[in-house]
Design a protein around this motif. Structure first.
Motif, PDB file in Angstrom:
ATOM      1  N   LYS A   1      43.938  31.771  40.689  1.00  0.00           N
ATOM      2  CA  LYS A   1      45.385  32.305  40.436  1.00  0.00           C
ATOM      3  C   LYS A   1      46.157  31.930  41.318  1.00  0.00           C
ATOM      4  N   GLU A   2      47.212  31.354  41.204  1.00  0.00           N
ATOM      5  CA  GLU A   2      48.313  30.885  42.358  1.00  0.00           C
ATOM      6  C   GLU A   2      48.632  31.937  43.025  1.00  0.00           C
ATOM      7  N   PRO A   3      48.880  31.744  44.598  1.00  0.00           N
ATOM      8  CA  PRO A   3      49.443  32.790  45.364  1.00  0.00           C
ATOM      9  C   PRO A   3      50.800  33.318  44.690  1.00  0.00           C
ATOM     10  N   ASP A   4      51.637  32.402  44.318  1.00  0.00           N
ATOM     11  CA  ASP A   4      52.859  32.945  43.908  1.00  0.00           C
ATOM     12  C   ASP A   4      52.998  33.597  42.755  1.00  0.00           C
ATOM     13  N   ASP A   5      51.937  33.118  41.728  1.00  0.00           N
ATOM     14  CA  ASP A   5      51.851  33.858  40.351  1.00  0.00           C
ATOM     15  C   ASP A   5      51.192  35.303  40.895  1.00  0.00           C
TER      16      ASP A   5
ATOM     17  N   ARG B   1      51.788  37.072  43.664  1.00  0.00           N
ATOM     18  CA  ARG B   1      52.704  38.035  44.014  1.00  0.00           C
ATOM     19  C   ARG B   1      53.834  38.668  42.956  1.00  0.00           C
ATOM     20  N   LYS B   2      54.102  37.715  42.207  1.00  0.00           N
ATOM     21  CA  LYS B   2      54.769  38.092  41.048  1.00  0.00           C
ATOM     22  C   LYS B   2      54.027  39.296  39.947  1.00  0.00           C
ATOM     23  N   ALA B   3      52.816  39.049  39.839  1.00  0.00           N
ATOM     24  CA  ALA B   3      52.075  39.963  38.908  1.00  0.00           C
ATOM     25  C   ALA B   3      51.832  41.150  39.525  1.00  0.00           C
ATOM     26  N   PHE B   4      51.525  41.225  41.049  1.00  0.00           N
ATOM     27  CA  PHE B   4      51.452  42.661  41.598  1.00  0.00           C
ATOM     28  C   PHE B   4      52.847  43.421  41.740  1.00  0.00           C
ATOM     29  N   ALA B   5      53.581  42.291  42.074  1.00  0.00           N
ATOM     30  CA  ALA B   5      55.038  43.346  42.238  1.00  0.00           C
ATOM     31  C   ALA B   5      55.732  43.948  40.997  1.00  0.00           C
ATOM     32  N   ASN B   6      55.141  43.259  39.833  1.00  0.00           N
ATOM     33  CA  ASN B   6      55.357  43.833  38.606  1.00  0.00           C
ATOM     34  C   ASN B   6      54.503  44.992  37.626  1.00  0.00           C
ATOM     35  N   SER B   7      53.714  45.276  38.645  1.00  0.00           N
ATOM     36  CA  SER B   7      52.731  46.205  38.159  1.00  0.00           C
ATOM     37  C   SER B   7      53.059  47.594  38.759  1.00  0.00           C
ATOM     38  N   MET B   8      52.763  48.610  37.763  1.00  0.00           N
ATOM     39  CA  MET B   8      53.198  49.820  38.219  1.00  0.00           C
ATOM     40  C   MET B   8      52.209  50.380  39.249  1.00  0.00           C
ATOM     41  N   PHE B   9      50.969  50.113  39.199  1.00  0.00           N
ATOM     42  CA  PHE B   9      50.024  50.683  40.188  1.00  0.00           C
ATOM     43  C   PHE B   9      49.258  49.336  40.654  1.00  0.00           C
ATOM     44  N   ARG B  10      48.761  49.694  41.922  1.00  0.00           N
ATOM     45  CA  ARG B  10      47.739  48.457  42.505  1.00  0.00           C
ATOM     46  C   ARG B  10      47.138  49.357  43.673  1.00  0.00           C
ATOM     47  N   ARG B  11      46.141  48.420  43.830  1.00  0.00           N
ATOM     48  CA  ARG B  11      45.246  49.090  45.271  1.00  0.00           C
ATOM     49  C   ARG B  11      44.661  48.014  45.787  1.00  0.00           C
TER      50      ARG B  11
ATOM     51  N   ILE C   1      52.540  46.194  48.872  1.00  0.00           N
ATOM     52  CA  ILE C   1      52.275  44.523  48.780  1.00  0.00           C
ATOM     53  C   ILE C   1      53.275  43.969  49.862  1.00  0.00           C
ATOM     54  N   ASP C   2      53.627  44.743  50.956  1.00  0.00           N
ATOM     55  CA  ASP C   2      54.502  44.229  52.064  1.00  0.00           C
ATOM     56  C   ASP C   2      53.733  43.120  52.800  1.00  0.00           C
ATOM     57  N   HIS C   3      52.701  43.453  53.265  1.00  0.00           N
ATOM     58  CA  HIS C   3      51.975  42.581  54.058  1.00  0.00           C
ATOM     59  C   HIS C   3      50.533  41.949  53.377  1.00  0.00           C
ATOM     60  N   ILE C   4      50.873  41.704  52.046  1.00  0.00           N
ATOM     61  CA  ILE C   4      49.656  41.121  51.427  1.00  0.00           C
ATOM     62  C   ILE C   4      49.756  39.570  51.701  1.00  0.00           C
ATOM     63  N   ASP C   5      48.568  39.123  52.259  1.00  0.00           N
ATOM     64  CA  ASP C   5      48.455  37.563  52.238  1.00  0.00           C
ATOM     65  C   ASP C   5      48.077  36.995  51.013  1.00  0.00           C
ATOM     66  N   TRP C   6      49.061  36.540  50.046  1.00  0.00           N
ATOM     67  CA  TRP C   6      48.738  36.072  48.857  1.00  0.00           C
ATOM     68  C   TRP C   6      47.751  34.806  48.653  1.00  0.00           C
ATOM     69  N   HIS C   7      47.452  34.126  49.783  1.00  0.00           N
ATOM     70  CA  HIS C   7      46.628  33.004  49.657  1.00  0.00           C
ATOM     71  C   HIS C   7      45.142  33.556  49.937  1.00  0.00           C
ATOM     72  N   GLU C   8      44.987  34.648  50.626  1.00  0.00           N
ATOM     73  CA  GLU C   8      43.833  35.560  50.646  1.00  0.00           C
ATOM     74  C   GLU C   8      43.535  36.306  49.488  1.00  0.00           C
ATOM     75  N   LEU C   9      44.296  36.707  48.685  1.00  0.00           N
ATOM     76  CA  LEU C   9      44.208  37.240  47.399  1.00  0.00           C
ATOM     77  C   LEU C   9      43.593  36.359  46.311  1.00  0.00           C
ATOM     78  N   ALA C  10      44.359  35.164  46.471  1.00  0.00           N
ATOM     79  CA  ALA C  10      43.762  34.139  45.398  1.00  0.00           C
ATOM     80  C   ALA C  10      42.612  33.808  45.818  1.00  0.00           C
ATOM     81  N   ALA C  11      42.105  33.615  46.969  1.00  0.00           N
ATOM     82  CA  ALA C  11      40.548  33.297  47.442  1.00  0.00           C
ATOM     83  C   ALA C  11      39.707  34.488  47.162  1.00  0.00           C
TER      84      ALA C  11
END
Length: 146
Positions: free
Chosen positions: A29-33, A35-45, A9-19
């Motif tokens: 989904k709000e960019p800050d939300d 960021r928090k959700a993906f940071a608290n997830s065990m796995f992500r792609r 998640i180091d270089h994710i543009d959270w606004h791009e993900l929200a879009a």
């Protein structure tokens, strides 16, 4: 076009993900939300094409018993090409070993997940922040099974 995959998640543009979630369409989904959700997830792609985010998904998990596949989203231009199966497959591979893997899908997409081995549950229940909106969008049954 080849895809670049990452779980970082180091270089994710959270606004791009929200879009992405907005056009997928899943939900606003709000960019800050995110960021928090993906940071608290065990796995992500995350999948990128030419530096542009085209797909994302995550799994909440306890490492032993329960995993919850959630927030799988693809750009509409990339849907129907096998990318959804690929990202779900990768997330399922990461979550293997858990005794149960849950998800709830966007209404109308249940067949996609059934094709990947998921089966409808007879006992699943939920509490949504906005129960009426969830019912109207087809996530909750109109009849109360209590």
């Amino acid at each position: 076009m080849p895809l670049t995959w990452t779980d970082s998640i180091d270089h994710i543009d959270w606004h791009e993900l929200a879009a992405l979630y907005l056009v997928a369409p899943l939900a606003r989904k709000e960019p800050d939300d995110l960021r928090k959700a993906f940071a608290n997830s065990m796995f992500r792609r995350f999948a990128f094409e030419n530096g542009k985010l085209v797909a994302a998904g995550r799994v909440l998990a306890d490492g032993v018993d329960v995993a919850y596949l959630c927030d799988v989203a693809l750009l509409p231009s990339h849907q129907g090409q096998g990318l959804g199966k690929q990202i779900v497959g990768e997330l399922l591979d990461l979550a293997r070993g858990h005794k149960k893997i849950f998800l709830y899908s966007v209404p109308g997409k249940e067949g996609f997940y059934a094709g990947l081995g998921f089966r409808r549950m007879s006992t699943a229940m939920a509490i949504f922040e906005d129960q009426d909106a969830a019912t109207a969008r087809g996530y909750l049954a109109r009849d109360d099974a209590s």
